[in-house]
Design an enzyme around this catalytic site. Sequence first.
Site, PDB file in Angstrom:
ATOM      1  CB  CYS A 191      -0.933   0.054   1.400  1.00 34.32           C
ATOM      2  SG  CYS A 191      -2.098  -1.365   1.508  1.00 34.32           S
ATOM      3  CD  GLN A 192      -0.301   5.702  -3.445  1.00 34.07           C
ATOM      4  OE1 GLN A 192      -1.214   5.795  -3.454  1.00 34.07           O
ATOM      5  NE2 GLN A 192       0.640   6.181  -4.522  1.00 34.07           N
TER       6      GLN A 192
END
Lengths: 147, 413
Positions: A60-61
């Site tokens: 995930c960012q």
Amino acid sequence: MMIDTTAPTNSIEEAQAELIEEFGFFEDWMDRYQYLIDLGKKLADFPEDWRIQDYKIEGCQSQVWIKPAFDDGRLYFQGYSDSAIVSGLIAVITRVYSGRQPQEISSTPPEFIGAIGFTEHLSPTRSNGLHAMLEKIYSYARQPQEN
Amino acid sequence: MNAPAITTPFDVDAIRSQFPALQQQVHGKPLVYLDNAATSQKPQCVIDAIDHYYSLDNSNVHRGVHALSERATQGYEGAREITAQFLNANSSKEIVFVRGTTEAINLIAQGYGRPRLKAGDEIIIGHIEHHSNIVPWQMLCEQTGAELKVIPVNDDAELQLDEYQKLLSDKTKIVSVGHVSNALGTINPIKQIAEMAHAVGAVVISDGAQATPHTKVDVQDLGVDFYAFSGHKVYGPTGIGALWAKAELLEAMSPYQGGGEMIKVVSLDGSTYNSIPHKFEAGTPNIAGAVGLGEALKWVQNIGLDNVAAWENELLAYGTERLSEFDGVRIIGTAARKASILSFVFDDAHAADVGSLIDRFGIAIRAGHHCAMPAMERFGVGATARASLAVYNTKADIDAFIEALEKTRNMLV
């Protein structure tokens, strides 16, 4: 702190249908985003000492953790992210999957994701993150459970 | 940039109208493209040049005996001439076409550094470099036993030259510093950095990927030994860039890749290499890309890089002012000399959320670490949102951005 282990009163299918209906009230995608963000704001507190590698979702960012708890044959999940949008995604995922029996989790594909339109409206990196969160939920469901 | 005055005629609307990609709507809103540090849009003339090449001139370059090959070679070598003139190189022999800045730095690390460096030698880079000016040097250090040293930055993201001076010694063999920081916008004092490095006998490399779109670059005046840039950030196509190096350095270097085009004679007992720059261009090159790059460089020079710098400075000042008025925003990268890059964080909203939501208003910005994770770490953030401006942007673009940013923030907090 403990994860809330109150069993849901609806079925997993009903939970998916309810979410599809709720998001369906909003025609404009900005309103759907706002609803998603607002759901995320209602997530229960996730203490600092739960933010460990075991519960972390890679890919995930933003930073995301999902912690499981097993109680009376059911798997419960609680999650946290520093992103408001991802917090919303955690909220919808846990509404469907938290408090279900492991085999129920494993055998239920996330149909609500496509039905709501998340697949086409989230950026590819977000979709990857969503996929990673679902994989984590499924992997918890596949593991042998201990109370 | 040192602000030169805009010379007439400078008509941003006329410039903007040459970019077909800017004429579209995104999510039902007019596109406001503020992701220029990642890549710029392309003017019609560049698109036409590539189209023309493939429609009429397509052929393989060099050694051709027919008309099309002749034209393709002229296009490709003509682009080299334009690139040499763009950088004020001594000769087009000093221009090596590469895929982009990343390939250029890897070429220097492996072609120049690897045969020359040994354990105990040192390489110096800045703290806010793009990963493409960090990782190739880390790899070279692993291969040779050399050590990587880092010039620290102050809280405005300016390199601390007094600390740099302390790092320099006769062990220093390579100094590689980006001309302009892609993540934070700082314009580094390359000329001074080069002078200081040369005083201890080191070679100097500058990554010009973010500088070439914004300011006039004169490699001889900068006094560096190697300079590299990417075509796609300066209104040209992707997959093409240029490495400039002093001819005597290129002559002394071994080829980096072997294959066709880069040889003079091949026998099964061994081969002799082509002259510079061809010995560094193994295989059929990106001919269409070079043609497009040449057209892009002509286009930007026709506007005048002083005009570009002056206009972008004006936009940067306006954007900085508007963003500073915003509650809860912290601008990261506040150097006195800065290119048109606005990197910022909210104290209560994630950069990725800002980027995703503002996109729904038609505003294209970037959110993330911008391939500069050490720079992010230095400023205590995992990611920033970044609006980066190009010559075709307007104050109306900045107003639309600020207005959308307000709506975005209201949604998030």
